[in-house]
Design a protein around this motif. Sequence first.
Motif, PDB file in Angstrom:
ATOM      1  N   UNK A 192       0.673  -1.345  -0.234  1.00  0.00           N
ATOM      2  CA  UNK A 192       0.131  -0.067   0.377  1.00  0.00           C
ATOM      3  C   UNK A 192       0.976   1.141   0.060  1.00  0.00           C
ATOM      4  N   UNK A 193       1.273   1.433   1.101  1.00  0.00           N
ATOM      5  CA  UNK A 193       2.202   2.770   0.846  1.00  0.00           C
ATOM      6  C   UNK A 193       3.234   2.459  -0.690  1.00  0.00           C
ATOM      7  N   UNK A 194       3.982   1.753  -1.394  1.00  0.00           N
ATOM      8  CA  UNK A 194       4.575   1.667  -2.498  1.00  0.00           C
ATOM      9  C   UNK A 194       3.768   2.247  -3.588  1.00  0.00           C
ATOM     10  N   UNK A 195       2.532   1.897  -3.144  1.00  0.00           N
ATOM     11  CA  UNK A 195       1.564   2.126  -4.112  1.00  0.00           C
ATOM     12  C   UNK A 195       1.317   3.573  -4.155  1.00  0.00           C
ATOM     13  N   UNK A 196       0.833   3.838  -3.072  1.00  0.00           N
ATOM     14  CA  UNK A 196       0.618   4.934  -3.049  1.00  0.00           C
ATOM     15  C   UNK A 196       1.948   6.296  -2.796  1.00  0.00           C
ATOM     16  N   UNK A 197       2.890   5.809  -3.235  1.00  0.00           N
ATOM     17  CA  UNK A 197       4.258   6.809  -3.508  1.00  0.00           C
ATOM     18  C   UNK A 197       4.497   6.503  -4.522  1.00  0.00           C
ATOM     19  N   UNK A 198       3.393   5.393  -5.638  1.00  0.00           N
ATOM     20  CA  UNK A 198       3.963   5.685  -6.789  1.00  0.00           C
ATOM     21  C   UNK A 198       2.336   6.198  -7.124  1.00  0.00           C
ATOM     22  N   UNK A 199       1.754   6.274  -7.810  1.00  0.00           N
ATOM     23  CA  UNK A 199       0.249   6.951  -8.001  1.00  0.00           C
ATOM     24  C   UNK A 199      -0.210   8.378  -7.408  1.00  0.00           C
TER      25      UNK A 199
END
Length: 298
Positions: A192-199
């Motif tokens: 979730x954290x990586x998606x938040x950073x990417x999107x």
Amino acid sequence: MPLVPTGQIVAAGPVCAFNVITLEHAEAIVAGAEAAGRPVILQISENAVRFHGRRLPPIAAATRAVASTAMVDVALHLDHVVSPDLWRQAPEHDFGSIMVDASALPYQENVAATRAAAEFAHARGLWVEAELGTIGGKDGEPPVDPHAPGSRTDPGEAASYVAQTGVDALAVAVGSTHAMTTRSAVLDHSLIGRLRAAVAVPLVLHGSSGVPDEELRRAVLAGIVKVNIGTALNVAFTGAVRGTLAPRPGLVDPRRYLTPAREAMAETVTRFCRTVAGEVGPRGAVSAAGLTSAVTES
């Protein structure tokens, strides 16, 4: 109160979004949100429209009328729409947003279908959500193994997908499943954290009925903004109806069993709203009791 644009409510998130199937669902969601003092999103899915004879206007009008009486901000959202004929009806029925579900299509077809829907919706002032990854559990399909290859949303692909489609929010596969009747899902908070950073758009968690309180709170802290709940309401509704009818086999007045069913759904809404808002405790925690009955996914 007048309806509030979905994007406005999500921008002030985190926020719960609950699925409407019957008038009692809409009434319970508004009552529960008012008790929590939280804004809320009322969602009508394509499955719910199918249940109502494939006619959107009656259930949309009833839900909109209930929303207009609310003492908290309410948005109206058309959820999990596969048919273009259905999402094209959203503007005329005062929906503030649509969720375009092209997730079953191959990636490039998903992109094309979602981009077309987003262009239509944006031209009419609607906010658009889409889904990438395999969440599973819809329409009777089996739950997806969260560790299976391709079941989780890839951050790089998610960034590309959002850029190509122009959607305003993205539902991601991070370990939850639709139609869960036990609160046992374990989410991938690192993802979730990586998606938040990417999107660059808000992230949405589908299948939240099966996610325990602490997992929900951690998901919000990691970057989830919109939390979708459907099955938990149906479990509360069905459990209350069964509890009322079992000792009274001669009862025939639906008001006698729909009243406690509506109240049980409202209590469920209040608890989820408080949990997602961070108000976890004796009054705010969401109970796992009763989430064991099989119900139909909205």
